[in-house]
Design a protein around this motif. Sequence first.
Motif, PDB file in Angstrom:
ATOM      1  N   UNK A 159       0.835  -1.207   0.000  1.00  0.00           N
ATOM      2  CA  UNK A 159       0.000   0.000   0.000  1.00  0.00           C
ATOM      3  C   UNK A 159       0.870   1.257   0.000  1.00  0.00           C
ATOM      4  N   UNK A 160       1.927   1.248   0.809  1.00  0.00           N
ATOM      5  CA  UNK A 160       2.819   2.404   0.906  1.00  0.00           C
ATOM      6  C   UNK A 160       3.385   2.776  -0.470  1.00  0.00           C
ATOM      7  N   UNK A 161       3.677   1.748  -1.267  1.00  0.00           N
ATOM      8  CA  UNK A 161       4.262   2.010  -2.589  1.00  0.00           C
ATOM      9  C   UNK A 161       3.217   2.025  -3.707  1.00  0.00           C
ATOM     10  N   UNK A 162       1.950   2.048  -3.322  1.00  0.00           N
ATOM     11  CA  UNK A 162       0.894   2.134  -4.334  1.00  0.00           C
ATOM     12  C   UNK A 162       0.766   0.884  -5.175  1.00  0.00           C
ATOM     13  N   UNK A 163       1.174  -0.265  -4.588  1.00  0.00           N
ATOM     14  CA  UNK A 163       1.070  -1.531  -5.331  1.00  0.00           C
ATOM     15  C   UNK A 163      -0.161  -2.301  -4.904  1.00  0.00           C
ATOM     16  N   UNK A 164      -0.764  -2.988  -5.865  1.00  0.00           N
ATOM     17  CA  UNK A 164      -1.959  -3.787  -5.588  1.00  0.00           C
ATOM     18  C   UNK A 164      -1.548  -5.187  -5.100  1.00  0.00           C
ATOM     19  N   UNK A 165      -2.301  -5.779  -4.169  1.00  0.00           N
ATOM     20  CA  UNK A 165      -2.017  -7.165  -3.759  1.00  0.00           C
ATOM     21  C   UNK A 165      -2.605  -8.206  -4.717  1.00  0.00           C
ATOM     22  N   UNK A 166      -3.285  -7.764  -5.759  1.00  0.00           N
ATOM     23  CA  UNK A 166      -4.039  -8.701  -6.615  1.00  0.00           C
ATOM     24  C   UNK A 166      -3.113  -9.556  -7.478  1.00  0.00           C
ATOM     25  N   UNK A 167      -3.469 -10.832  -7.556  1.00  0.00           N
ATOM     26  CA  UNK A 167      -2.824 -11.752  -8.500  1.00  0.00           C
ATOM     27  C   UNK A 167      -3.694 -11.861  -9.746  1.00  0.00           C
ATOM     28  N   UNK A 174      10.182 -31.829 -12.611  1.00  0.00           N
ATOM     29  CA  UNK A 174       8.811 -31.491 -12.181  1.00  0.00           C
ATOM     30  C   UNK A 174       8.538 -30.026 -12.477  1.00  0.00           C
ATOM     31  N   UNK A 175       7.376 -29.796 -13.054  1.00  0.00           N
ATOM     32  CA  UNK A 175       6.983 -28.433 -13.435  1.00  0.00           C
ATOM     33  C   UNK A 175       5.950 -27.899 -12.455  1.00  0.00           C
ATOM     34  N   UNK A 176       6.216 -26.743 -11.890  1.00  0.00           N
ATOM     35  CA  UNK A 176       5.218 -26.022 -11.081  1.00  0.00           C
ATOM     36  C   UNK A 176       4.896 -24.749 -11.829  1.00  0.00           C
ATOM     37  N   UNK A 177       3.660 -24.574 -12.192  1.00  0.00           N
ATOM     38  CA  UNK A 177       3.340 -23.421 -13.026  1.00  0.00           C
ATOM     39  C   UNK A 177       1.875 -23.027 -12.882  1.00  0.00           C
ATOM     40  N   UNK A 178       1.455 -22.008 -13.612  1.00  0.00           N
ATOM     41  CA  UNK A 178       0.032 -21.684 -13.758  1.00  0.00           C
ATOM     42  C   UNK A 178      -0.238 -21.432 -15.235  1.00  0.00           C
ATOM     43  N   UNK A 179      -1.533 -21.407 -15.592  1.00  0.00           N
ATOM     44  CA  UNK A 179      -1.932 -20.715 -16.813  1.00  0.00           C
ATOM     45  C   UNK A 179      -2.755 -19.497 -16.388  1.00  0.00           C
ATOM     46  N   UNK A 180      -2.550 -18.421 -17.160  1.00  0.00           N
ATOM     47  CA  UNK A 180      -3.204 -17.143 -16.879  1.00  0.00           C
ATOM     48  C   UNK A 180      -4.246 -16.867 -17.959  1.00  0.00           C
ATOM     49  N   UNK A 181      -5.271 -16.113 -17.571  1.00  0.00           N
ATOM     50  CA  UNK A 181      -6.382 -15.838 -18.481  1.00  0.00           C
ATOM     51  C   UNK A 181      -6.051 -14.640 -19.368  1.00  0.00           C
ATOM     52  N   UNK A 182      -5.955 -14.887 -20.661  1.00  0.00           N
ATOM     53  CA  UNK A 182      -5.722 -13.802 -21.612  1.00  0.00           C
ATOM     54  C   UNK A 182      -6.808 -12.734 -21.429  1.00  0.00           C
ATOM     55  N   UNK A 183      -6.392 -11.486 -21.368  1.00  0.00           N
ATOM     56  CA  UNK A 183      -7.369 -10.400 -21.222  1.00  0.00           C
ATOM     57  C   UNK A 183      -7.579  -9.966 -19.780  1.00  0.00           C
ATOM     58  N   UNK A 184      -7.085 -10.736 -18.805  1.00  0.00           N
ATOM     59  CA  UNK A 184      -7.224 -10.318 -17.402  1.00  0.00           C
ATOM     60  C   UNK A 184      -6.491  -8.994 -17.223  1.00  0.00           C
ATOM     61  N   UNK A 185      -7.129  -8.048 -16.537  1.00  0.00           N
ATOM     62  CA  UNK A 185      -6.526  -6.710 -16.483  1.00  0.00           C
ATOM     63  C   UNK A 185      -5.336  -6.628 -15.521  1.00  0.00           C
ATOM     64  N   UNK A 186      -5.074  -7.705 -14.776  1.00  0.00           N
ATOM     65  CA  UNK A 186      -3.942  -7.673 -13.835  1.00  0.00           C
ATOM     66  C   UNK A 186      -2.695  -8.360 -14.389  1.00  0.00           C
ATOM     67  N   UNK A 187      -2.728  -8.769 -15.645  1.00  0.00           N
ATOM     68  CA  UNK A 187      -1.587  -9.509 -16.201  1.00  0.00           C
ATOM     69  C   UNK A 187      -0.287  -8.715 -16.104  1.00  0.00           C
ATOM     70  N   UNK A 188      -0.384  -7.388 -16.248  1.00  0.00           N
ATOM     71  CA  UNK A 188       0.850  -6.578 -16.251  1.00  0.00           C
ATOM     72  C   UNK A 188       1.199  -6.067 -14.856  1.00  0.00           C
ATOM     73  N   UNK A 189       0.494  -6.511 -13.830  1.00  0.00           N
ATOM     74  CA  UNK A 189       0.813  -6.051 -12.467  1.00  0.00           C
ATOM     75  C   UNK A 189       0.533  -7.142 -11.434  1.00  0.00           C
ATOM     76  N   UNK A 190       0.805  -8.375 -11.813  1.00  0.00           N
ATOM     77  CA  UNK A 190       0.644  -9.485 -10.866  1.00  0.00           C
ATOM     78  C   UNK A 190       1.514  -9.203  -9.631  1.00  0.00           C
ATOM     79  N   UNK A 191       0.935  -9.316  -8.443  1.00  0.00           N
ATOM     80  CA  UNK A 191       1.637  -8.863  -7.236  1.00  0.00           C
ATOM     81  C   UNK A 191       2.886  -9.678  -6.920  1.00  0.00           C
ATOM     82  N   UNK A 192       3.023 -10.881  -7.490  1.00  0.00           N
ATOM     83  CA  UNK A 192       4.210 -11.689  -7.176  1.00  0.00           C
ATOM     84  C   UNK A 192       5.068 -11.947  -8.431  1.00  0.00           C
ATOM     85  N   UNK A 193       4.808 -11.188  -9.499  1.00  0.00           N
ATOM     86  CA  UNK A 193       5.618 -11.240 -10.733  1.00  0.00           C
ATOM     87  C   UNK A 193       5.598 -12.613 -11.388  1.00  0.00           C
TER      88      UNK A 193
END
Length: 314
Positions: free
Chosen positions: A219-227, A242-261
């Motif tokens: 919050x102090x740095x104006x960052x969102x906690x949203x994944x 072993x692969x640990x991964x996710x798939x992300x939803x194309x078009x999600x508005x948080x793709x460019x600011x995922x809180x954990x990169x």
Amino acid sequence: MSIDSIDAAPPATAQTEQAVREQALVEEVIRSFASGGSDRDREVMNSLVRHLHAFIRDIRLTEDEWSKAIGFLTRAGHITTDTRQEFVLLSDVLGASMQTIAVNNEAVGDATEATVFGPFFVENAPQIDIGGDIAGGAAGEPCWVEGTVRDTDGNPLPGARIEVWEADEDGFYDVQCSDGRTAARAHLFADKDGRYSFWGLTPTPYPIPYDGPVGQMLEHYGRSPIRASHLHFMVSAPQKRTLVTHIFVDGCKYLDRDSVFGVKESLIKEFAAQPAGTPTPDGRDLGGREWTRARFDIVLPPAGPSTATATKTS
Ligand code: BEZ
Ligand code: FE
């Protein structure tokens, strides 16, 4: 930057008396670790001490700032329990978890990229058949997910184990609910051709835990906690990394600011909207509901010396 080139603060000045004293302290601290531990332990400590002192000297850390940092770490310690790991969350939001994953999952051919494990994986999730439903009563729009598992030479990996888990439409994992439910998680095995499919839920965005010092820092740095909206996978097969991964939803508005990169371009997939009444791949009757479908083809490289176990985060 090499370890030896980071000791130069204060920068661009001759070796003043001040710089000589500061550097002498760095060397003294390193020497204090020189006679114990393994070669690797000493290598790690040497680098840690050099980088830590370089940071302090570089920014000319004030004593007040030092106190604030200790206060922050103390609060992180106080909120940490067996089920709430604020230090890992700190690692996540600093990108340290993703950097560790990058270092330990070197690119091999067209192997699928890894991303953060997160805190919500549970061992022994129910097994489902191919085409089964992982929802277990969790609320959300149905989503058909299908794909293949193969190696980096293109060979299918029959029997590959696929673990999947996700939040419900309100952004909560089952383990965040107090009633002990098991929902929106399962494991299944790829068929003889390496193919798999299942029904899940169309992923939605949700926040990482933000009621502690890490949340205050964001919050102090104006960052969102949203994944960004995502669906977790862990995929394993004999002699494969072993692969640990996710798939992300194309078009999600948080793709460019995922809180954990955690977002990687290669992991963004189309979750194609299917209007109500669209026939389903397996003939399932969805009662006139809308649904989505996504494809995720998974490639595992050979297990090798750089193979890491999953870096468990937060
Ligand atoms: C998650 O994806 O579930 C997650 C990852 C890192 C921190 C918190 C949550
Ligand atoms: Fe998650």
